[in-house]
Structures are given as C-alpha cells and as structure tokens.
Design an enzyme around this catalytic site. Structure first.
Site, PDB file in Angstrom:
ATOM      1  N   TYR A  44      -1.475  -0.151  11.113  1.00 46.60           N
ATOM      2  CA  TYR A  44      -1.697  -1.227   9.882  1.00 46.60           C
ATOM      3  C   TYR A  44      -0.509  -0.958   9.099  1.00 46.60           C
ATOM      4  O   TYR A  44       0.047  -1.726   8.506  1.00 46.60           O
ATOM      5  CB  TYR A  44      -2.910  -0.565   9.288  1.00 46.60           C
ATOM      6  N   THR A 103       0.748  -1.120   0.088  1.00 43.30           N
ATOM      7  CA  THR A 103      -0.071   0.050   0.131  1.00 43.30           C
ATOM      8  C   THR A 103       0.922   1.249  -0.048  1.00 43.30           C
ATOM      9  O   THR A 103       2.049   1.143   0.624  1.00 43.30           O
ATOM     10  CB  THR A 103      -1.027  -0.061   1.209  1.00 43.30           C
ATOM     11  N   ASP A 104       0.205   2.341  -0.671  1.00 45.30           N
ATOM     12  CA  ASP A 104       1.001   3.480  -0.495  1.00 45.30           C
ATOM     13  C   ASP A 104       1.153   4.442   0.851  1.00 45.30           C
ATOM     14  O   ASP A 104       1.802   5.053   1.164  1.00 45.30           O
ATOM     15  CB  ASP A 104       0.505   4.648  -1.498  1.00 45.30           C
ATOM     16  N   GLU A 105       0.275   3.582   2.006  1.00 42.35           N
ATOM     17  CA  GLU A 105       0.589   4.043   3.268  1.00 42.35           C
ATOM     18  C   GLU A 105       1.771   3.842   3.925  1.00 42.35           C
ATOM     19  O   GLU A 105       2.114   4.462   4.996  1.00 42.35           O
ATOM     20  CB  GLU A 105      -0.916   3.504   4.099  1.00 42.35           C
ATOM     21  N   LYS A 121       2.226  -3.338   7.425  1.00 43.06           N
ATOM     22  CA  LYS A 121       2.517  -3.588   5.948  1.00 43.06           C
ATOM     23  C   LYS A 121       4.161  -3.226   5.664  1.00 43.06           C
ATOM     24  O   LYS A 121       4.518  -3.755   4.571  1.00 43.06           O
ATOM     25  CB  LYS A 121       1.415  -2.493   4.984  1.00 43.06           C
TER      26      LYS A 121
HETATM   27  P1  NAD Z   1      -9.854  -6.993   2.817  1.00 45.73           P
HETATM   28  O1  NAD Z   1      -9.786  -6.721   4.346  1.00 45.73           O
HETATM   29  O2  NAD Z   1     -10.996  -6.955   2.095  1.00 45.73           O
HETATM   30  O3  NAD Z   1      -9.546  -8.713   2.565  1.00 45.73           O
HETATM   31  C1  NAD Z   1      -8.662  -9.399   3.159  1.00 45.73           C
HETATM   32  C2  NAD Z   1      -8.676 -10.898   2.842  1.00 45.73           C
HETATM   33  O4  NAD Z   1      -7.519 -11.685   3.622  1.00 45.73           O
HETATM   34  C3  NAD Z   1     -10.055 -11.447   3.543  1.00 45.73           C
HETATM   35  O5  NAD Z   1     -10.600 -12.248   2.614  1.00 45.73           O
HETATM   36  C4  NAD Z   1      -9.636 -12.327   4.977  1.00 45.73           C
HETATM   37  O6  NAD Z   1     -10.577 -13.280   5.274  1.00 45.73           O
HETATM   38  C5  NAD Z   1      -8.296 -12.589   4.460  1.00 45.73           C
HETATM   39  N1  NAD Z   1      -7.344 -13.040   5.808  1.00 45.73           N
HETATM   40  C6  NAD Z   1      -7.121 -12.160   6.795  1.00 45.73           C
HETATM   41  N2  NAD Z   1      -6.229 -12.589   7.662  1.00 45.73           N
HETATM   42  C7  NAD Z   1      -5.966 -13.819   6.697  1.00 45.73           C
HETATM   43  C8  NAD Z   1      -4.968 -14.924   7.552  1.00 45.73           C
HETATM   44  N3  NAD Z   1      -4.383 -14.737   8.548  1.00 45.73           N
HETATM   45  N4  NAD Z   1      -4.986 -15.964   6.278  1.00 45.73           N
HETATM   46  C9  NAD Z   1      -5.738 -16.122   5.602  1.00 45.73           C
HETATM   47  N5  NAD Z   1      -6.156 -14.958   4.934  1.00 45.73           N
HETATM   48  C10 NAD Z   1      -6.581 -13.856   5.774  1.00 45.73           C
HETATM   49  O7  NAD Z   1      -8.491  -6.411   2.260  1.00 45.73           O
HETATM   50  P2  NAD Z   1      -8.310  -5.655   0.715  1.00 45.73           P
HETATM   51  O8  NAD Z   1      -9.168  -4.242   0.797  1.00 45.73           O
HETATM   52  O9  NAD Z   1      -9.000  -6.748  -0.056  1.00 45.73           O
HETATM   53  O10 NAD Z   1      -6.798  -5.550   0.500  1.00 45.73           O
HETATM   54  C11 NAD Z   1      -6.167  -6.798   0.024  1.00 45.73           C
HETATM   55  C12 NAD Z   1      -4.584  -6.296   0.241  1.00 45.73           C
HETATM   56  O11 NAD Z   1      -4.480  -5.355  -0.573  1.00 45.73           O
HETATM   57  C13 NAD Z   1      -4.070  -6.129   1.504  1.00 45.73           C
HETATM   58  O12 NAD Z   1      -3.125  -6.713   1.734  1.00 45.73           O
HETATM   59  C14 NAD Z   1      -4.292  -4.553   1.494  1.00 45.73           C
HETATM   60  O13 NAD Z   1      -3.042  -4.316   2.569  1.00 45.73           O
HETATM   61  C15 NAD Z   1      -3.789  -4.143   0.327  1.00 45.73           C
HETATM   62  N6  NAD Z   1      -4.173  -2.929  -0.188  1.00 45.73           N
HETATM   63  C16 NAD Z   1      -5.691  -2.560  -0.035  1.00 45.73           C
HETATM   64  C17 NAD Z   1      -5.968  -1.222  -0.539  1.00 45.73           C
HETATM   65  C18 NAD Z   1      -7.238  -0.804  -0.411  1.00 45.73           C
HETATM   66  O14 NAD Z   1      -7.597   0.281  -0.630  1.00 45.73           O
HETATM   67  N7  NAD Z   1      -8.372  -1.873   0.126  1.00 45.73           N
HETATM   68  C19 NAD Z   1      -5.186  -0.270  -0.952  1.00 45.73           C
HETATM   69  C20 NAD Z   1      -3.658  -0.871  -1.412  1.00 45.73           C
HETATM   70  C21 NAD Z   1      -3.189  -2.141  -0.758  1.00 45.73           C
HETATM   71  P1  TYD Z   2     -10.602   4.264   4.876  1.00 45.11           P
HETATM   72  O1  TYD Z   2     -11.619   3.883   3.771  1.00 45.11           O
HETATM   73  O2  TYD Z   2     -10.547   3.636   6.258  1.00 45.11           O
HETATM   74  O3  TYD Z   2      -9.159   3.898   3.972  1.00 45.11           O
HETATM   75  P2  TYD Z   2      -7.592   4.459   4.686  1.00 45.11           P
HETATM   76  O4  TYD Z   2      -8.027   4.898   6.020  1.00 45.11           O
HETATM   77  O5  TYD Z   2      -7.080   3.177   4.490  1.00 45.11           O
HETATM   78  O6  TYD Z   2      -7.475   5.636   3.608  1.00 45.11           O
HETATM   79  O7  TYD Z   2     -10.735   5.599   4.854  1.00 45.11           O
HETATM   80  C1  TYD Z   2     -10.550   6.775   3.840  1.00 45.11           C
HETATM   81  C2  TYD Z   2     -10.649   8.154   4.525  1.00 45.11           C
HETATM   82  O8  TYD Z   2     -11.937   8.161   5.062  1.00 45.11           O
HETATM   83  C3  TYD Z   2      -9.491   8.502   5.497  1.00 45.11           C
HETATM   84  O9  TYD Z   2      -9.167   9.599   5.495  1.00 45.11           O
HETATM   85  C4  TYD Z   2     -10.586   8.199   6.710  1.00 45.11           C
HETATM   86  C5  TYD Z   2     -11.712   8.847   6.199  1.00 45.11           C
HETATM   87  N1  TYD Z   2     -12.926   8.082   6.861  1.00 45.11           N
HETATM   88  C6  TYD Z   2     -14.127   8.954   7.404  1.00 45.11           C
HETATM   89  O10 TYD Z   2     -13.963  10.237   7.463  1.00 45.11           O
HETATM   90  N2  TYD Z   2     -15.162   8.658   8.046  1.00 45.11           N
HETATM   91  C7  TYD Z   2     -15.249   7.056   7.968  1.00 45.11           C
HETATM   92  O11 TYD Z   2     -16.250   6.401   8.645  1.00 45.11           O
HETATM   93  C8  TYD Z   2     -14.189   6.207   7.629  1.00 45.11           C
HETATM   94  C9  TYD Z   2     -14.321   4.569   7.547  1.00 45.11           C
HETATM   95  C10 TYD Z   2     -13.173   6.711   6.973  1.00 45.11           C
END
Ligand code: NAD
Ligand code: TYD
Length: 372
Positions: A164, A139-141, A168
């Site tokens: 988090y 992630t970019d975070e 990562k």
């Molecule tokens: P999510 O929380 O929707 O899904 C995570 C999945 O991993 C779930 O299906 C969960 O059951 C499974 N999981 C969790 N712990 C586990 C374990 N110990 N063993 C096996 N399976 C397990 O997450 P997401 O949003 O789909 O993100 C997927 C990946 O992409 C993550 O690594 C996250 O850090 C990265 N990512 C997410 C975003 C975003 O905007 N959502 C952006 C950049 C990177």
């Molecule tokens: P989120 O979807 O949790 O992603 P991330 O924290 O990984 O960027 O949140 C996106 C942005 O929205 C973040 O700046 C926090 C804000 N946010 C709210 O203002 N209200 C909410 O209820 C949630 C879940 C997030």
C-alpha cells in the site's frame, strides 16, 4: 469553481464532500467513484440531492471515463482521494494497489494536463488555464516507520514498506514528475491515520466498535504496542481545503495533530467508552447484536492478541509545523472529544454499518480473522 472529487463515496472523500457543501458557496462538485467494496453511495445520499453535485460511476484508471468528465464539466480542481487504502488487503493483492493508486493517479494527471493546457511558453512548457490545481491525497506511510522518537517532516526520505505505502509513494513521485516536467500546478498532502464517521469497518477503530457490538473478540496485532498518530477526519478535510486554496504549487504538506496512541490504548479506550455510554444512556444498547440486558461482558477480556501483520510499521508521527506556520491550519477536534463523537455516531448509525458490510466484507473478515 468546479471540483472533481475522486473517491468521494469512500471514508475521507465523503467527509470532504460534506465539508465542502457546508463550508463553500458557489461550487460545483463532480464525484467520480468506482464504488468498490469501500465506496458506498448511501454515505452521500443526502448530498446527492443537492443540484451542485453530479455523480459519475467510473474507474480513475480508465482514460475514456476521465476524459468524459473533463469534456462535460469545466474542472478547475482535481482532488484525488480514490485509492485502494487498506494495508492488509495490499498484502493479499498488491497488483490492484499499483493499478489504482499509481496508474489511476497518472491517468488523472495526464487528463488534467491535456484539458488545462492553453498553450506553451518559450521553453516549451505548457501554460495552464488560470486557477487550476491538482491535489493528491497521500499518507504519512510513504515515510516508512519511526523508532521511539522523532517525527516525519516533508523532508524525511521516502521509505515505504508495505505494498500500500509503496503504491502511494509511486503515486506521489508521478505527481512530482508532472509538477517538474510539465509545471502542472499540484500539491501533495500527507496525513496521519484518520478516524471519524463513515470509516469502513476493516480499519482498526470501526472494526473494534463493530466487534464489541457483536460480542466478538477484538484482534490486536502483535503485542499492541505499534503507534499511530490519529486525526479527526473533519480536521483532515479542512487541511485539504486549506492546501487547495492557499498551498504554493509544487509543495508537499504533512497533516497531523500530535496525537500518538498505541493500538492497545485505542482498543481499551474504545471498550471503556462504549460501556460508559451504554451505562449513561441505556438506549444505546439497542446497537448491540447480542441478546440480554447485561453489559458486564464489555471488558478487556474481549481482547485477543493475534499474529502480527507482515512488515508491520512500528510507529508513525507527523510534524505538522509547515502547514500550521505557513498556511495557518490547526486541528480543532481534541482526540478525547473526537473518539466519543465517533463512537456515538456508530452507535446511532448501525444501518450504515449493516449496509456497507453486507457484501464482500463477510468474506474478507472470514479470510483475515476466521482462523486466527
Ligand atoms: P476508502 O478505501 O474508504 O475509499 C476509497 C474510495 O475510492 C472508495 O469510495 C472507492 O470506491 C474509491 N475507489 C477505489 N478504487 C477506485 C478506482 N479505481 N476508481 C475510482 N474510485 C475508486 O479510503 P479512505 O480512507 O477514504 O482514503 C482516501 C484517501 O486518503 C486515499 O488516497 C488514502 O490513501 C488517503 N489516506 C487515508 C488515510 C486514512 O487514515 N484512512 C490517511 C491518510 C491518507
Ligand atoms: P489500520 O486501521 O489498518 O491502519 P494503518 O495500517 O493504515 O495504520 O491499522 C491501524 C493499526 O491497528 C495498525 O498498527 C494495525 C493495527 N490493527 C490491529 O491491531 N488489529 C486490526 O484488526 C486492524 C485492522 C489493525
């Protein structure tokens, strides 16, 4: 080729499974997922009927589980999506994030190294089976928080601020360590915030949609001026597939589409889009959980500013130059189209939302927002 997709029942992992089955022939897919609150088999139920997919329920931290998968399937690629992914939850329970995100990653790397090694070179480095690769979905975070200007490049120093993002970052560092120390062929991708179908409604966009449909207040942290850089999930999936097949081993690629928005803009746009879609097509009002025919109450009065997230990162913004120039990837979905597609999907798939939020979510929501 045999793809091990961990976290394939979560938001991005499931979208990736769908993407792969649509876009690549001659594949075998093994989905390994522990089905935590964020994982839902229903999301990939159609795909699971396909003989090309095998599903294994298990924890990526468990050596026995991962070894069994490698034993049984001749894994060529590992794509590690499995993670605890929500910043707010990481503030409540950091340890689980370190376990899954760091130790789980290390366990996958170690097992891949073991099963892919066919010998040693003259310097003692392992020599691996041809064509294998480990891809870490990051992630970019990990880069921390930006001020009003500038972008994250692959050279930006790592500066995570939440449990988090720290977990990562730890995972990324152990991936790099396996690349340097054991010459394991790896890539790391660092993507900005994703949006699209199957996004669990604890994250901003699906939570706002869900609350509007329930006639609830829309919680905006702080003053709503924090900026995120949004990418449609399918574009992320395409980028991962591109990096897997074209990325140079050992390289890191940032993924993003120059689409920065303040949170408050996202909330207002979601409100106005839902209202417009329901005006244009009254059938969409069936998704509402409140009675009555009027939708006049779908307006900015629903917005409520709540206590800010602890350590809330101000701004994320990706510079995607490396992946666009070196690998030819570019985002295809414009935000204006992607957000409407996403909202339509939620209006048409309320059964999915009900299914994934039937358990732990109610408790979580009460705990997070109940007394704000
Ligand atoms: P999510 O929380 O929707 O899904 C995570 C999945 O991993 C779930 O299906 C969960 O059951 C499974 N999981 C969790 N712990 C586990 C374990 N110990 N063993 C096996 N399976 C397990 O997450 P997401 O949003 O789909 O993100 C997927 C990946 O992409 C993550 O690594 C996250 O850090 C990265 N990512 C997410 C975003 C975003 O905007 N959502 C952006 C950049 C990177
Ligand atoms: P989120 O979807 O949790 O992603 P991330 O924290 O990984 O960027 O949140 C996106 C942005 O929205 C973040 O700046 C926090 C804000 N946010 C709210 O203002 N209200 C909410 O209820 C949630 C879940 C997030």
């Amino acid at each position: 080729m045999n793809y091990l997709v961990t976290g394939g029942a979560g938001f991005i992992g499931a979208n990736f499974v769908k993407y792969l089955l649509k876009n690549r022939q001659d594949i075998k897919l093994i989905v390994l997922d522990d089905l935590t609150y964020a994982g839902n088999l229903g999301t990939i139920k159609e795909e699971l009927k396909n003989p090309k997919i095998a599903f294994v329920k298990g924890n990526i931290c468990d050596p026995q589980v991962v070894e069994t998968v490698f034993e049984k399937y001749n894994v060529d690629f590992v794509l590690n999506f499995a993670a605890e992914s929500h910043v707010d939850r990481s503030i409540e329970n950091p340890q689980l994030f370190l376990q899954t995100n760091i130790l789980g990653t290390q366990n996958l790397l170690e097992t891949a190294k073991k099963y892919w090694t066919k010998g040693k070179d003259e310097n003692g480095y392992p020599v691996y089976r041809e064509g294998v690769k480990y891809l870490q979905v990051s992630t970019d975070e990990v880069y921390g928080s930006l001020g009003d200007t500038g972008y994250f490049t692959e050279k930006t120093p790592l500066d995570p601020r939440s449990p988090y993002s720290a977990s990562k970052t730890g995972a990324d560092l152990i991936v790099t360590a396996y690349s340097e120390t054991y010459k394991l062929p790896v890539n790391i991708t660092r993507c900005s915030n994703n949006y699209g179908p199957y996004h669990f409604p604890e994250k901003l966009i699906p939570l706002i949609i869900k609350n509007i449909l329930e006639g609830k207040k829309l919680p905006v942290y702080g003053d709503g001026s924090n900026v995120r850089d949004w990418l449609y999930v399918e574009d992320h999936c395409k980028a991962i597939d591109t990096v897997l097949h074209k990325g140079s081993p050992g390289e890191i690629y940032n993924i993003g589409g120059h689409n920065e928005k303040k949170n408050i803009e996202i909330v207002k746009l979601t409100l106005s889009t839902i209202r417009r879609l329901m005006e244009e097509n009254p059938a969409y009002r069936k998704a509402l959980k409140v009675s009555g025919n009027s939708i006049d109450w779908i307006c900015e009065d629903l917005i409520t500013y709540v206590k800010d997230r602890l350590g809330h990162d101000k701004r994320y913004a990706i510079d995607p130059k490396k992946i666009t120039t070196e690998l030819g990837w570019y985002p295809e979905t414009k935000f204006e189209d992607g957000i409407v597609k996403t909202i339509r999907w939620y209006l048409e798939n309320q059964d999915w939302v009900a299914e994934v939020t039937s358990g732990d979510y109610q408790h979580y929501y009460q705990q997070m927002y109940g007394n704000r």
